[in-house]
Motif scaffolding. Structure first.
Motif, PDB file in Angstrom:
ATOM      1  N   GLU A  28       0.850  -1.189   0.000  1.00 19.73           N
ATOM      2  CA  GLU A  28       0.000   0.000   0.000  1.00 19.73           C
ATOM      3  C   GLU A  28       0.888   1.243   0.000  1.00 19.73           C
ATOM      4  O   GLU A  28       1.837   1.343   0.786  1.00 19.73           O
ATOM      5  CB  GLU A  28      -0.923  -0.005   1.221  1.00 19.73           C
ATOM      6  N   ARG A  29       0.568   2.183  -0.874  1.00 25.49           N
ATOM      7  CA  ARG A  29       1.389   3.392  -1.041  1.00 25.49           C
ATOM      8  C   ARG A  29       1.324   4.315   0.172  1.00 25.49           C
ATOM      9  O   ARG A  29       2.244   5.113   0.400  1.00 25.49           O
ATOM     10  CB  ARG A  29       0.965   4.155  -2.294  1.00 25.49           C
ATOM     11  N   HIS A  48       3.323   2.257   3.037  1.00 27.74           N
ATOM     12  CA  HIS A  48       4.255   3.298   2.598  1.00 27.74           C
ATOM     13  C   HIS A  48       5.266   2.746   1.594  1.00 27.74           C
ATOM     14  O   HIS A  48       6.449   3.125   1.595  1.00 27.74           O
ATOM     15  CB  HIS A  48       4.953   3.935   3.798  1.00 27.74           C
ATOM     16  N   ASP A  66       5.409   2.484  -2.439  1.00 27.59           N
ATOM     17  CA  ASP A  66       4.764   2.944  -3.669  1.00 27.59           C
ATOM     18  C   ASP A  66       5.140   2.011  -4.820  1.00 27.59           C
ATOM     19  O   ASP A  66       6.320   1.868  -5.146  1.00 27.59           O
ATOM     20  CB  ASP A  66       5.214   4.372  -3.977  1.00 27.59           C
ATOM     21  N   GLU A 112       5.669   1.456  -8.395  1.00 23.09           N
ATOM     22  CA  GLU A 112       5.935   2.379  -9.495  1.00 23.09           C
ATOM     23  C   GLU A 112       5.565   1.791 -10.853  1.00 23.09           C
ATOM     24  O   GLU A 112       5.140   2.505 -11.749  1.00 23.09           O
ATOM     25  CB  GLU A 112       7.409   2.786  -9.455  1.00 23.09           C
ATOM     26  N   THR A 125       9.046  -1.200  -6.910  1.00 21.07           N
ATOM     27  CA  THR A 125       8.510  -0.306  -5.894  1.00 21.07           C
ATOM     28  C   THR A 125       9.560   0.696  -5.442  1.00 21.07           C
ATOM     29  O   THR A 125      10.741   0.599  -5.795  1.00 21.07           O
ATOM     30  CB  THR A 125       8.022  -1.088  -4.661  1.00 21.07           C
ATOM     31  N   SER A 126       9.119   1.634  -4.630  1.00 17.87           N
ATOM     32  CA  SER A 126      10.030   2.623  -4.043  1.00 17.87           C
ATOM     33  C   SER A 126      11.033   1.975  -3.102  1.00 17.87           C
ATOM     34  O   SER A 126      12.044   2.590  -2.738  1.00 17.87           O
ATOM     35  CB  SER A 126       9.223   3.675  -3.293  1.00 17.87           C
TER      36      SER A 126
END
Length: 361
Positions: free
Chosen positions: A31-32, A169, A171, A173, A187-188
């Motif tokens: 979950e972002r 937290h 994200d 991408e 992801t981030s």
């Protein structure tokens, strides 16, 4: 490596994870932000489409299943987490409905206890409703749930399950595919791999699928709401008028909503919307004028052309699945749409016919 990687931690993503984890599968949910804090948190929590007789058969099919599932789900989550989602089955009053005959015909066909009522019943149910209402429609079986608490309970349950990795937290991408098969996501926080990837990204789902050249007709539609700090008993049940509604909470607070705004990914609130919602709420229950507006917020619904979600395998990319596009009815349809997707992922007999929800139909 998880068997299933779910992208999006709203009510659709969390219920999908719960369905798969209940079946003993290993699940990672990304979950972002924080789970349940986007559209799932922002809605009102009515466990029915606002005017159910105006919806197509695919939405009605999912809605029927979900309405029956929520009482049991609410009790389960309360028992397992100690968090009460506050499911309330107090009925709904429809004030000023233009297509009453259509509504009553629908109710007869569906076996729903919808009926036309006069002032005596209206004010017995809602003494503080605006004076002078001579006729309304009354649906005694309709329920509502306090969606922020539902999201908190789902999150707590998933965190307690050993076969679920819930990562917030993070994200996502882009999706990563090769030779027509999903490989995972970038992801981030780095790369994640899984046997299957399920996109439950709500209003952001189309952006994710675009990274593997898949078109999904889902767009963001802003909805604003306000919350009155009202005394207990001022409003006892959901009341709907001209597409706007008031919803009581267990502590007396009253939610009023909502707007429909095509403004892209802009989640800012506006004073114009706040004033419009305030006026609509007072036209339903004038006594709310004595109650302060405690909160004003906005969320982004995953709008789709026909309001029918896309649920199932993504054509052309093996191992990639989607559950998105519920528009105004994400919470309403969540138990059914996530069960339908889980049935397909686990190769069980689907709870409903999956054909109307396939991507590309």
């Amino acid at each position: 490596m998880s068997e299933f990687l779910i992208v999006g931690g709203g009510v659709i993503g969390m219920m999908t994870a719960l369905q798969l984890a209940d079946a003993g599968r290993r699940v990672t949910l990304l979950e972002r932000g924080e789970c349940g804090r986007e559209a799932s948190w922002a809605g009102g929590g009515i466990v029915s489409p606002l005017y159910p007789w105006r919806y197509s058969a695919p939405i009605s099919t999912l809605s029927r299943y979900s309405e029956g599932a929520y009482p049991e789900l609410s009790l389960r989550l309360l028992e397992e987490t100690g968090i009460d989602p506050e499911y309330r089955q107090r009925g709904l009053l429809y004030l000023r409905v233009d297509d009453e005959e259509r509504a009553l015909d629908w109710a007869r066909q569906e076996g729903k206890p919808l009926q036309r009522v006069g002032p005596e019943t209206i004010y017995a149910k809602e003494p503080n409703a605006a004076p002078g209402v001579e006729s309304a429609l009354w649906m005694p079986t309709l329920g509502s749930i306090r969606n922020p608490r539902l999201c908190r309970a789902l999150r707590a349950r998933l965190l307690a399950m050993p076969n679920v990795a819930l990562r917030e937290h993070v994200d996502v991408e882009e999706l990563v595919a090769s030779a027509g098969r999903i490989q995972g996501v970038r992801t981030s926080a780095g790369h994640e791999t899984a046997e299957c990837v399920v996109v439950c990204g709500g209003a952001w789902a189309s952006q994710l699928l675009a990274s593997v050249d898949v078109a999904l007709p889902v767009r963001p539609v802003r909805g604003q709401m306000i919350l009155f700090k009202a005394p207990s008993g001022l409003v006892e049940r959901v009341v709907l008028k001209d597409g706007r509604y008031v919803i009581p909470r267990g502590d007396g607070r009253v939610v009023a909503g909502s707007t429909l705004e095509e403004v892209g990914f802009d989640k800012r609130t506006t004073e114009a919307a706040k004033g419009s919602l305030y006026d609509s709420a007072l036209s339903i229950v004038p006594g709310l004028a004595d109650c302060p507006v405690e909160h004003h917020w906005a969320g982004l619904r995953p709008g789709s052309p026909d309001g029918v979600p896309r649920i199932g395998a993504v054509p052309g990319v093996e191992g990639l699945w989607v559950n998105a596009g519920h528009y105004r009815n994400g919470l309403v349809l969540a138990p059914a749409s996530t069960r339908l997707l889980a049935d397909q992922l686990l190769q069980r007999t689907p709870v409903v016919d999956p054909a109307p929800y396939r991507l590309g139909t």
